[in-house]
Design a protein around this motif. Structure first.
Motif, PDB file in Angstrom:
ATOM      1  N   ILE A  68       0.719  -1.100  -0.043  1.00 44.63           N
ATOM      2  CA  ILE A  68       0.001  -0.073  -0.068  1.00 44.63           C
ATOM      3  C   ILE A  68       0.870   1.225  -0.166  1.00 44.63           C
ATOM      4  O   ILE A  68       0.610   2.218  -0.800  1.00 44.63           O
ATOM      5  N   ALA A  69       1.983   1.231   0.785  1.00 44.90           N
ATOM      6  CA  ALA A  69       2.815   2.435   0.732  1.00 44.90           C
ATOM      7  C   ALA A  69       3.515   2.582  -0.630  1.00 44.90           C
ATOM      8  O   ALA A  69       3.768   3.666  -1.076  1.00 44.90           O
ATOM      9  N   LEU A  70       3.854   1.472  -1.128  1.00 43.74           N
ATOM     10  CA  LEU A  70       4.495   1.648  -2.498  1.00 43.74           C
ATOM     11  C   LEU A  70       3.460   2.336  -3.291  1.00 43.74           C
ATOM     12  O   LEU A  70       3.790   2.964  -4.366  1.00 43.74           O
ATOM     13  N   ILE A  71       2.189   1.673  -3.416  1.00 51.26           N
ATOM     14  CA  ILE A  71       1.482   2.351  -4.503  1.00 51.26           C
ATOM     15  C   ILE A  71       1.154   3.788  -4.388  1.00 51.26           C
ATOM     16  O   ILE A  71       1.331   4.660  -5.138  1.00 51.26           O
ATOM     17  N   GLN A  72       1.113   4.259  -2.906  1.00 52.13           N
ATOM     18  CA  GLN A  72       0.920   5.793  -2.657  1.00 52.13           C
ATOM     19  C   GLN A  72       2.377   6.534  -3.010  1.00 52.13           C
ATOM     20  O   GLN A  72       2.053   7.666  -3.662  1.00 52.13           O
ATOM     21  N   THR A  73       3.469   5.860  -2.947  1.00 53.40           N
ATOM     22  CA  THR A  73       4.719   6.630  -3.089  1.00 53.40           C
ATOM     23  C   THR A  73       4.530   6.821  -4.879  1.00 53.40           C
ATOM     24  O   THR A  73       4.858   7.774  -5.546  1.00 53.40           O
ATOM     25  N   LEU A  74       4.353   5.803  -5.389  1.00 53.31           N
ATOM     26  CA  LEU A  74       4.405   5.567  -7.014  1.00 53.31           C
ATOM     27  C   LEU A  74       3.249   6.593  -7.581  1.00 53.31           C
ATOM     28  O   LEU A  74       3.380   7.374  -8.346  1.00 53.31           O
ATOM     29  N   MET A  75       2.094   6.568  -6.859  1.00 52.10           N
ATOM     30  CA  MET A  75       1.059   7.656  -7.249  1.00 52.10           C
ATOM     31  C   MET A  75       1.384   9.148  -7.183  1.00 52.10           C
ATOM     32  O   MET A  75       1.040   9.895  -7.920  1.00 52.10           O
ATOM     33  N   ALA A  76       2.440   9.317  -6.155  1.00 49.99           N
ATOM     34  CA  ALA A  76       2.717  10.649  -6.063  1.00 49.99           C
ATOM     35  C   ALA A  76       3.732  11.118  -6.907  1.00 49.99           C
ATOM     36  O   ALA A  76       4.057  12.465  -6.894  1.00 49.99           O
TER      37      ALA A  76
END
Length: 524
Positions: free
Chosen positions: A454-462
């Motif tokens: 989930i943290a990875l998805i957030q980072t990539l989206m940002a």
């Protein structure tokens, strides 16, 4: 199996004890030992039970609350089930009514049988009730192929609580009108095949944050609110003549004059409300009586069965104390009570149990699933624009099969990563295509997604231009900030045909016609 006799003949042929035996539908397990099978045969012969409700094994979810027993895979479960049903029918004095939970097909309980989409996926369909009708019809065909008369489906709970631990994906959604419409289509498709249905979980299990397998959910709403929303599908489907209703284990004080007694054990809810105000004339079946919401409070054998029957349940599902239950009901019930329930149950059996020597084959789920995949696919946010013409990398999170990326790769060259430790691994790419496969459909433990994913998805989206395809429960989006996503597409299921359809959508060959049937609280 013996032929059914008419109610006129049955009411005089069966003793009062045999009539009470007809109220009991204990659990039967496909993967039982011979010793356990003989115990059920003993109950058929000595208690005169009216039916059986089949589950996969004694380690399955409905009985193995704490998940301590390992569920053993048996690729021959379907053939085992058929033989067991015939074995039990052969020794029964009167035909047994055989039931199962097949909300999304026999695959809900049995390996290597047709699996259809969850109700939440069907909830995304727009004006395609004919597909749900066909789904109900095909599931009913599969029930008949096994020797099952009664599908304990569909769920008509209005799911308006994102944290609901047990309904969620099993509900058609939070719109009472659409949920009712879709349930009606499922029921009609089932009925045309001569299989019984059951709407559940009365008076509505949608707005709960407690799993009634484990505890007693409390719904603190006014009667007016409940009539307007939760009770709406039940009332409409009663008007349409639904076969049966399952009483859920729910504490709803507004419907019980302030009492916190479970709805399944409440005369106020089952006799006054359901039979009195709502005019239901069919069979009421209890939710499983082994569930902790009710079982923990009745340690005396037979006491729970009597309270459930006296409250208004005709069929006592998953009773674990049949012999004591029969005796307790005989000691306490009036002759009128017994005859009224017996008449309703026998009418249901007469409707469903027919002598049929025809060999029925299991349905082919793939063509229908492909149609549902195409019509349910939902563009939740944004658009694809010219993304596929850019240099992009594909990241699959939680996948066991990579049909989505493999289908795209037939037409486009792009790199993929199955496992990623940090965002720096994709530093050379500005465009990222994420395929997210939540391991579980239930929300416990973040759908079994890792916090790192989930943290990875957030980072990539940002930091990147991200398109996300979600092959799972849309409530996952409550746990991901998707404000900066270029696009979010919900495919709902991870079946191969759903992945193939999503790939065609990415390639620009299919449109997304579905609409999400539940509210996501994340702000876009």
């Amino acid at each position: 199996m013996n032929n059914m006799i008419s109610y006129h003949n049955a009411t005089t042929a069966l003793s009062i004890s045999e009539k009470v035996g007809q109220f009991f539908m204990p659990a039967a397990f496909i993967n039982d030992t011979e010793e356990e099978i003989k115990r059920i045969e003993k109950s058929i012969l000595e208690d005169g039970i009216g039916g059986l409700c089949f589950f996969h094994s004694r380690a399955s979810a409905a009985t193995n609350f704490e998940g301590q027993k390992k569920i053993v895979y048996n690729e021959n479960s379907f053939q085992t089930l058929k033989k067991l049903i015939q074995r039990y029918q052969n020794i029964a004095k009167y035909p047994l009514l055989i039931s199962i939970d097949a909300e999304w097909g026999l695959a809900m309980r049995i390996e290597n049988t047709p699996q259809y989409p969850y109700a939440i996926t069907l909830g995304a369909l727009q004006h395609n009730e004919d597909l749900i009708f066909t789904l109900g019809k095909q599931i009913a065909n599969d029930c008949k192929a096994a020797g099952i008369h009664w599908n304990l489906a569909p769920v008509v709970d209005i799911n308006n609580n994102a944290n609901n631990p047990v309904i969620g994906y099993r509900s058609f959604g939070e719109n009472k009108f659409l949920a009712t419409l879709k349930a009606a289509a499922f029921i009609k498709g089932t009925e045309i095949e001569g299989v019984l249905t059951c709407i559940k979980h009365f008076p509505g299990h949608g707005d709960t944050a407690v799993d009634s397998h484990l505890g007693l959910p409390l719904i603190d709403k006014s009667k007016e609110e409940l009539i307007k929303n939760e009770l709406f599908p039940f009332q409409q489907l009663i008007h349409e003549g639904v076969d049966s209703i399952m009483a859920g284990h729910l504490s709803i004080p507004a419907l019980a004059d302030g009492d916190t007694i479970p709805s399944s054990l409440s005369k106020k809810m089952l006799k006054d409300l359901l039979r009195g105000e709502m005019k239901f004339k069919g069979v009421v079946i209890s939710d499983a009586l082994n569930m902790h919401a009710v079982a923990m409070n009745y340690p005396t054998k037979g006491a729970l069965e009597w309270v459930a029957f006296d409250a208004g349940n005709d069929v006592l599902c998953f009773s674990e104390n049949v012999t004591a239950g029969v005796q307790t009901i005989l000691q306490n019930a009036t002759a009128v009570q017994i005859e009224e329930s017996f008449k309703r149950i026998w009418a249901l059996k007469e409707k469903a149990i027919k002598k049929n020597s025809e060999k029925i084959e299991l349905s082919d789920a793939a063509p229908l699933n492909a149609l549902i995949a195409k019509e349910s696919l939902t563009l939740y946010k944004g658009g694809l624009a010219d993304f596929k013409s850019q240099k992009f990398i594909g990241i699959a999170l939680g996948a066991t099969k990579h049909t989505f990326f493999n289908s795209i790769a037939k037409e486009l060259n792009f790199d993929t990563i199955e496992s990623i430790q940090d965002a720096s691994q994709v530093s050379a790419y500005d465009h990222v295509l994420i395929a997210l496969y939540p391991p579980k459909a239930k929300p416990a433990n973040l759908f079994d997604l890792t916090e790192e994913d989930i943290a990875l998805i957030q980072t990539l989206m940002a930091t990147k231009n991200v398109i996300l395809y979600l092959f799972g429960n849309p409530y996952v989006l409550n746990h991901i900030s998707i404000e900066k996503a270029k696009a979010v597409i919900i495919a709902y299921q991870n079946f191969e045909v759903f992945q193939e359809n999503a790939a065609q959508h990415f390639l620009g060959k299919h449109t997304a016609e579905g609409k999400i049937p539940v509210a996501i609280k994340n702000k876009l």
